[in-house]
Design a protein around this motif. Sequence first.
Motif, PDB file in Angstrom:
ATOM      1  N   VAL A  78     -22.175  32.602 -19.754  1.00  0.00           N
ATOM      2  CA  VAL A  78     -21.894  33.796 -18.961  1.00  0.00           C
ATOM      3  C   VAL A  78     -22.398  35.026 -19.707  1.00  0.00           C
ATOM      4  O   VAL A  78     -21.874  35.378 -20.762  1.00  0.00           O
ATOM      5  N   ALA A  79     -23.437  35.625 -19.180  1.00  0.00           N
ATOM      6  CA  ALA A  79     -24.002  36.869 -19.690  1.00  0.00           C
ATOM      7  C   ALA A  79     -23.964  37.879 -18.547  1.00  0.00           C
ATOM      8  O   ALA A  79     -23.627  37.527 -17.411  1.00  0.00           O
ATOM      9  N   PRO A  80     -24.284  39.150 -18.806  1.00  0.00           N
ATOM     10  CA  PRO A  80     -24.211  40.162 -17.746  1.00  0.00           C
ATOM     11  C   PRO A  80     -24.941  39.793 -16.468  1.00  0.00           C
ATOM     12  O   PRO A  80     -24.458  40.066 -15.359  1.00  0.00           O
ATOM     13  N   THR A  81     -26.114  39.156 -16.573  1.00  0.00           N
ATOM     14  CA  THR A  81     -26.846  38.812 -15.356  1.00  0.00           C
ATOM     15  C   THR A  81     -26.106  37.762 -14.538  1.00  0.00           C
ATOM     16  O   THR A  81     -26.130  37.809 -13.293  1.00  0.00           O
ATOM     17  N   GLN A  82     -25.449  36.814 -15.210  1.00  0.00           N
ATOM     18  CA  GLN A  82     -24.683  35.808 -14.477  1.00  0.00           C
ATOM     19  C   GLN A  82     -23.457  36.430 -13.813  1.00  0.00           C
ATOM     20  O   GLN A  82     -23.131  36.120 -12.665  1.00  0.00           O
ATOM     21  N   ILE A  83     -22.779  37.318 -14.532  1.00  0.00           N
ATOM     22  CA  ILE A  83     -21.626  37.999 -13.942  1.00  0.00           C
ATOM     23  C   ILE A  83     -22.059  38.795 -12.712  1.00  0.00           C
ATOM     24  O   ILE A  83     -21.416  38.756 -11.660  1.00  0.00           O
ATOM     25  N   GLY A  84     -23.175  39.503 -12.845  1.00  0.00           N
ATOM     26  CA  GLY A  84     -23.670  40.285 -11.719  1.00  0.00           C
ATOM     27  C   GLY A  84     -24.013  39.422 -10.522  1.00  0.00           C
ATOM     28  O   GLY A  84     -23.760  39.806  -9.371  1.00  0.00           O
ATOM     29  N   SER A  85     -24.574  38.249 -10.769  1.00  0.00           N
ATOM     30  CA  SER A  85     -24.910  37.343  -9.673  1.00  0.00           C
ATOM     31  C   SER A  85     -23.658  36.845  -8.967  1.00  0.00           C
ATOM     32  O   SER A  85     -23.623  36.752  -7.730  1.00  0.00           O
ATOM     33  N   VAL A  86     -22.619  36.517  -9.734  1.00  0.00           N
ATOM     34  CA  VAL A  86     -21.359  36.066  -9.140  1.00  0.00           C
ATOM     35  C   VAL A  86     -20.727  37.205  -8.343  1.00  0.00           C
ATOM     36  O   VAL A  86     -20.249  37.007  -7.214  1.00  0.00           O
ATOM     37  N   GLU A  87     -20.721  38.402  -8.924  1.00  0.00           N
ATOM     38  CA  GLU A  87     -20.173  39.557  -8.210  1.00  0.00           C
ATOM     39  C   GLU A  87     -20.899  39.770  -6.886  1.00  0.00           C
ATOM     40  O   GLU A  87     -20.266  40.018  -5.849  1.00  0.00           O
ATOM     41  N   PHE A  88     -22.219  39.696  -6.926  1.00  0.00           N
ATOM     42  CA  PHE A  88     -23.020  39.906  -5.718  1.00  0.00           C
ATOM     43  C   PHE A  88     -22.629  38.931  -4.618  1.00  0.00           C
ATOM     44  O   PHE A  88     -22.358  39.333  -3.483  1.00  0.00           O
ATOM     45  N   ALA A  89     -22.582  37.644  -4.950  1.00  0.00           N
ATOM     46  CA  ALA A  89     -22.280  36.634  -3.927  1.00  0.00           C
ATOM     47  C   ALA A  89     -20.857  36.758  -3.413  1.00  0.00           C
ATOM     48  O   ALA A  89     -20.600  36.639  -2.211  1.00  0.00           O
ATOM     49  N   ALA A  90     -19.917  37.020  -4.320  1.00  0.00           N
ATOM     50  CA  ALA A  90     -18.517  37.116  -3.911  1.00  0.00           C
ATOM     51  C   ALA A  90     -18.290  38.306  -2.985  1.00  0.00           C
ATOM     52  O   ALA A  90     -17.536  38.218  -2.010  1.00  0.00           O
ATOM     53  N   GLU A  91     -18.953  39.425  -3.282  1.00  0.00           N
ATOM     54  CA  GLU A  91     -18.789  40.616  -2.454  1.00  0.00           C
ATOM     55  C   GLU A  91     -19.640  40.559  -1.188  1.00  0.00           C
ATOM     56  O   GLU A  91     -19.160  40.864  -0.100  1.00  0.00           O
ATOM     57  N   LYS A  92     -20.894  40.169  -1.318  1.00  0.00           N
ATOM     58  CA  LYS A  92     -21.837  40.210  -0.200  1.00  0.00           C
ATOM     59  C   LYS A  92     -21.511  39.176   0.871  1.00  0.00           C
ATOM     60  O   LYS A  92     -21.573  39.456   2.070  1.00  0.00           O
ATOM     61  N   PHE A  93     -21.141  37.973   0.427  1.00  0.00           N
ATOM     62  CA  PHE A  93     -20.958  36.883   1.376  1.00  0.00           C
ATOM     63  C   PHE A  93     -19.500  36.484   1.586  1.00  0.00           C
ATOM     64  O   PHE A  93     -19.207  35.617   2.403  1.00  0.00           O
ATOM     65  N   GLY A  94     -18.588  37.101   0.840  1.00  0.00           N
ATOM     66  CA  GLY A  94     -17.178  36.766   0.991  1.00  0.00           C
ATOM     67  C   GLY A  94     -16.828  35.390   0.445  1.00  0.00           C
ATOM     68  O   GLY A  94     -15.793  34.814   0.819  1.00  0.00           O
ATOM     69  N   THR A  95     -17.659  34.845  -0.429  1.00  0.00           N
ATOM     70  CA  THR A  95     -17.401  33.516  -1.002  1.00  0.00           C
ATOM     71  C   THR A  95     -16.187  33.597  -1.917  1.00  0.00           C
ATOM     72  O   THR A  95     -16.093  34.490  -2.756  1.00  0.00           O
ATOM     73  N   ARG A  96     -15.283  32.644  -1.765  1.00  0.00           N
ATOM     74  CA  ARG A  96     -13.998  32.741  -2.461  1.00  0.00           C
ATOM     75  C   ARG A  96     -13.773  31.675  -3.519  1.00  0.00           C
ATOM     76  O   ARG A  96     -12.696  31.591  -4.098  1.00  0.00           O
ATOM     77  N   LEU A  97     -14.783  30.854  -3.799  1.00  0.00           N
ATOM     78  CA  LEU A  97     -14.657  29.863  -4.865  1.00  0.00           C
ATOM     79  C   LEU A  97     -15.838  29.971  -5.816  1.00  0.00           C
ATOM     80  O   LEU A  97     -16.992  29.964  -5.379  1.00  0.00           O
ATOM     81  N   VAL A  98     -15.527  30.077  -7.098  1.00  0.00           N
ATOM     82  CA  VAL A  98     -16.544  30.059  -8.148  1.00  0.00           C
ATOM     83  C   VAL A  98     -16.267  28.854  -9.038  1.00  0.00           C
ATOM     84  O   VAL A  98     -15.139  28.671  -9.505  1.00  0.00           O
ATOM     85  N   VAL A  99     -17.286  28.039  -9.258  1.00  0.00           N
ATOM     86  CA  VAL A  99     -17.153  26.873 -10.127  1.00  0.00           C
ATOM     87  C   VAL A  99     -18.096  27.025 -11.308  1.00  0.00           C
ATOM     88  O   VAL A  99     -19.307  27.190 -11.125  1.00  0.00           O
ATOM     89  N   VAL A 100     -17.532  27.002 -12.519  1.00  0.00           N
ATOM     90  CA  VAL A 100     -18.350  26.921 -13.723  1.00  0.00           C
ATOM     91  C   VAL A 100     -18.447  25.446 -14.069  1.00  0.00           C
ATOM     92  O   VAL A 100     -17.435  24.806 -14.362  1.00  0.00           O
ATOM     93  N   MET A 101     -19.648  24.883 -14.006  1.00  0.00           N
ATOM     94  CA  MET A 101     -19.792  23.441 -14.191  1.00  0.00           C
ATOM     95  C   MET A 101     -20.672  23.100 -15.385  1.00  0.00           C
ATOM     96  O   MET A 101     -21.867  23.363 -15.399  1.00  0.00           O
ATOM     97  N   GLY A 102     -20.037  22.513 -16.390  1.00  0.00           N
ATOM     98  CA  GLY A 102     -20.774  21.954 -17.507  1.00  0.00           C
ATOM     99  C   GLY A 102     -21.048  20.484 -17.241  1.00  0.00           C
ATOM    100  O   GLY A 102     -20.754  19.968 -16.177  1.00  0.00           O
ATOM    101  N   HIS A 103     -21.602  19.807 -18.232  1.00  0.00           N
ATOM    102  CA  HIS A 103     -21.891  18.384 -18.031  1.00  0.00           C
ATOM    103  C   HIS A 103     -21.959  17.664 -19.366  1.00  0.00           C
ATOM    104  O   HIS A 103     -22.172  18.277 -20.417  1.00  0.00           O
ATOM    105  N   THR A 104     -21.763  16.365 -19.315  1.00  0.00           N
ATOM    106  CA  THR A 104     -21.877  15.553 -20.519  1.00  0.00           C
ATOM    107  C   THR A 104     -23.319  15.582 -21.015  1.00  0.00           C
ATOM    108  O   THR A 104     -24.247  15.858 -20.257  1.00  0.00           O
ATOM    109  N   CYS A 105     -23.487  15.315 -22.295  1.00  0.00           N
ATOM    110  CA  CYS A 105     -24.828  15.266 -22.904  1.00  0.00           C
ATOM    111  C   CYS A 105     -25.574  16.587 -22.750  1.00  0.00           C
ATOM    112  O   CYS A 105     -26.787  16.604 -22.477  1.00  0.00           O
TER     113      CYS A 105
END
Length: 208
Positions: A78-105
């Motif tokens: 999570v860096a400023p550009t990622q935060i800004g992208s999440v903010e944009f989608a949450a505000e612009k489209f009304g999306t109400r779920l954010v998933v941070v997904m890591g993975h094995t390996c």
Amino acid sequence: MNTAREALRRLQEGNRRFVSGERSTDAVAEAIRRNQLANGQEPFAIILGCSDSRVPSEIVFDQGLGDLFVIRVAGNIVAPTQIGSVEFAAEKFGTRLVVVMGHTCCGAVEATVDELSRPEGKQSLNLRTIVDRIRPSVSPLMNSPLRHDRPALLRAAVRANVQVSASHLRHGSEILENLIRRDGLLVVGAEYSIETGEVDFFDGLPSP
């Protein structure tokens, strides 16, 4: 608009289809959907995931065009550009779920563990910016008994990195904090298993 709980359920159901091999999307449906989306989008979930080629969110969750707003960066940092992208989608489209997904390996997490174990002087400055953002998640583990068990250390490091990234989104943006408090935005952490294809939602889940 889907609530966070509804969106989470759709992702869980989609992942079950993916794991079982019962994909629901097809070429005809996607062609129709493409035309429908020409004038706008309403993604029901925001996925902040890793750039690893083995973890494409749309496939992992068996979703099609316009369903997910996907942000991919090595190590799901999570860096400023990622935060800004999440903010944009949450505000612009009304999306109400954010998933941070890591993975094995995860190569980015492994590179961070290696850097903390034996600093690599030849590492590029650009790669170091990724490692430096993962480092706070991993450093405490290097001082625990896990340092003697590399596979267990890497597994714990992946999850710790997800939790720190999710927490950063919950508490590092006034916009997202307000959406969480007022509008039911939910930020959860998950881990994708490259070995099994299953997604384990393990951080920030709502009470049953």
